[in-house]
Enzyme design. Sequence first.
Site, short mmCIF file in Angstrom:
data_model
loop_
_atom_site.label_atom_id
_atom_site.label_comp_id
_atom_site.label_asym_id
_atom_site.label_seq_id
_atom_site.Cartn_x
_atom_site.Cartn_y
_atom_site.Cartn_z
N LEU A 1 0.77 -1.11 -0.02
CA LEU A 1 -0.03 -0.22 0.08
C LEU A 1 0.83 1.47 -0.06
O LEU A 1 0.58 2.16 -0.71
CB LEU A 1 -0.82 -0.02 1.33
CG LEU A 1 -1.60 1.33 1.37
CD1 LEU A 1 -2.87 1.40 0.20
CD2 LEU A 1 -2.37 1.25 2.61
N TYR B 1 -2.52 -11.67 14.91
CA TYR B 1 -2.49 -10.48 14.07
C TYR B 1 -3.48 -9.48 14.30
O TYR B 1 -3.41 -8.37 14.37
CB TYR B 1 -2.53 -11.10 12.46
CG TYR B 1 -2.58 -9.83 11.67
CD1 TYR B 1 -1.77 -8.87 11.13
CD2 TYR B 1 -3.80 -9.63 10.67
CE1 TYR B 1 -1.65 -8.11 10.30
CE2 TYR B 1 -4.03 -8.57 9.92
CZ TYR B 1 -2.91 -7.76 9.64
OH TYR B 1 -3.03 -6.69 8.65
N1 LIG Z 1 -2.24 -7.03 2.77
C1 LIG Z 1 -3.62 -6.97 2.92
O1 LIG Z 1 -4.46 -7.81 2.59
C2 LIG Z 1 -4.24 -6.26 4.16
C3 LIG Z 1 -5.45 -6.20 4.45
C4 LIG Z 1 -6.01 -5.48 5.60
C5 LIG Z 1 -5.31 -4.32 6.20
N2 LIG Z 1 -3.86 -4.32 5.83
C6 LIG Z 1 -3.07 -3.22 6.60
O2 LIG Z 1 -2.79 -2.51 5.52
C7 LIG Z 1 -1.30 -1.78 5.69
C8 LIG Z 1 -0.36 -1.99 4.53
O3 LIG Z 1 -0.53 -3.26 4.38
P1 LIG Z 1 0.61 -3.86 3.26
O4 LIG Z 1 -0.23 -5.00 2.61
O5 LIG Z 1 0.98 -2.84 2.23
O6 LIG Z 1 1.87 -4.41 4.09
P2 LIG Z 1 3.18 -4.85 3.60
O7 LIG Z 1 3.34 -4.70 2.14
O8 LIG Z 1 3.65 -5.55 4.39
O9 LIG Z 1 4.26 -3.32 4.08
C9 LIG Z 1 4.47 -3.06 5.30
C10 LIG Z 1 5.68 -2.29 5.38
O10 LIG Z 1 5.97 -1.90 6.77
C11 LIG Z 1 7.34 -2.16 6.99
N3 LIG Z 1 7.79 -2.34 8.37
C12 LIG Z 1 7.52 -3.43 8.87
N4 LIG Z 1 7.97 -3.30 10.32
C13 LIG Z 1 8.29 -1.93 10.39
C14 LIG Z 1 8.82 -1.22 11.33
N5 LIG Z 1 9.05 -1.37 12.62
N6 LIG Z 1 8.95 0.22 11.02
C15 LIG Z 1 8.87 0.75 9.93
N7 LIG Z 1 8.60 -0.19 8.90
C16 LIG Z 1 8.32 -1.48 9.16
C17 LIG Z 1 7.57 -3.44 6.12
O11 LIG Z 1 8.90 -3.62 5.85
P3 LIG Z 1 9.54 -5.11 5.60
O12 LIG Z 1 8.88 -5.49 4.43
O13 LIG Z 1 11.11 -4.78 5.50
O14 LIG Z 1 9.24 -5.76 6.90
C18 LIG Z 1 6.98 -3.11 4.93
O15 LIG Z 1 7.74 -2.26 3.86
C19 LIG Z 1 -1.02 -2.45 6.99
O16 LIG Z 1 -1.46 -1.81 8.20
C20 LIG Z 1 -1.93 -3.71 6.98
O17 LIG Z 1 -2.26 -4.17 8.59
C21 LIG Z 1 -3.33 -4.89 4.61
#
Ligand SMILES: NC(=O)c1ccc[n+]([C@@H]2O[C@H](COP(=O)([O-])OP(=O)(O)OC[C@H]3O[C@@H](n4cnc5c(N)ncnc54)[C@H](OP(=O)(O)O)[C@@H]3O)[C@@H](O)[C@H]2O)c1
Length: 283
Positions: free
Chosen positions: A12, A123
Site C-alpha cells: 500500500l 495479527y
Molecule cells: N495486505 C492486506 O491484505 C491487508 C488487509 C487489511 C489491512 N492491511 C493493512 O494495510 C497496511 C498496509 O499493508 P501492506 O499489505 O501494504 O503491508 P506490507 O506490504 O507488508 O508493508 C508493510 C511495510 O511496513 C514495513 N515495516 C515493518 N515493520 C516496520 C517497522 N518496525 N518500522 C517501519 N516499517 C516497518 C515493512 O518492511 P519489511 O517488508 O522490511 O518488513 C513493509 O515495507 C497494514 O497496516 C496492514 O495491516 C493489509
Amino acid sequence: MRILVTGALGMLGHVLCETLRDAGHDVTAKDLPELDITHVPACEAAVAGHDWVVNCAAFTAVDDCETKEKIAFEVNAVGPAVLARAARSAGARLVQISTDYVFAGDAGTPYDEDAPLAPRSAYGRSKAAGEWAVRAEHPDALIVRTAWLYGPGGRNFVTTMARLAVERDSVSVVDDQRGQPTCTLDLARYLTELIGADPPAGVYHGTSEGETTWHGFAQAVFETLGHDPSRVLPIASADYPLPAPRPAYSVLGHRRSDAVGVNRLPNWRAALQASAHLVVESV
Ligand SMILES: NC(=O)c1ccc[n+]([C@@H]2O[C@H](COP(=O)([O-])OP(=O)(O)OC[C@H]3O[C@@H](n4cnc5c(N)ncnc54)[C@H](OP(=O)(O)O)[C@@H]3O)[C@@H](O)[C@H]2O)c1
C-alpha cells in the site's frame, strides 16, 4: 500538504506515496531500515514539519504472527502508539491503517465502523491494540480499516492466481470466507480524498463495494486474464488449514465515508477488471 508516509516500501505504502504526489502533496516516504516506527526519537524527528502522517507500516504475515505475537504487538500496536504520540506533539493528524481482522467474522451483515472488536488471531489482536493505542494517544486520529488488498509492485492473491493459472490444470480455493477484494490504487485514491476532506476523527472503512469469496475472487482473476474460470474449484476452509484463523465474514460497511461525503471505492469486480493486467505485469 506535507505528508509523512511510513511503511512506504510496502504494497500500500508505495502506491499511496505516488497517488499523494500526483495530487500535489509534498510527501516524505520512510520505511525500514531508515525509520523504525517503534523507535521514539526517530519517529519524533521524522514527524516534525508534517501536517499528516499515514502509517502503512505493519507486521502483516498473518500466520507468522501466531508464533511471533510479541513482535506483532511491537510493530502493530507499540509502533502506532509511538507515531501517534509524536504526531500529536508535532500538531500533525494521523491515519492508522487497520484491518477487517479486528472483527470476529461471525456477522451476517456488513460491519459498522463502530461494531465491537473481537479479533480471533494474533495479527487481529495486535492490530486491534494498535487502534486502541492510536485513539488513546491521538484523539484526532483517523483509523482506516481495509481488507483483501492487492495491487501493483509485489506478490499478492492476484499475482499468485495468475501464476497458478499457467502452472496448473486446476486450483482449489476456499469458498466459505466472504470479503471485499480491494485494490491499493483505489484505497490510495480514497485515502487522498479523505485527507483532503480533513474529516472528523474516528474509524472509516476503505474497502471495495460488493462482496465475494476467495473462490469467487480467484474465478474473476482467471476470467479477467483470459483463463477458463471453471478451472478454479471451491473447497472449504477446513480443507485448507492455516495457523491463524480467518474471519468467515469480513464485509465492512461504509456509513462514515458517506457521512463525510468521501467517495466510496468502486465495486471489487470493476476494480479488478481495470487493474489486473497492470498488477500482473508489475511483478
Ligand atoms: N495486505 C492486506 O491484505 C491487508 C488487509 C487489511 C489491512 N492491511 C493493512 O494495510 C497496511 C498496509 O499493508 P501492506 O499489505 O501494504 O503491508 P506490507 O506490504 O507488508 O508493508 C508493510 C511495510 O511496513 C514495513 N515495516 C515493518 N515493520 C516496520 C517497522 N518496525 N518500522 C517501519 N516499517 C516497518 C515493512 O518492511 P519489511 O517488508 O522490511 O518488513 C513493509 O515495507 C497494514 O497496516 C496492514 O495491516 C493489509
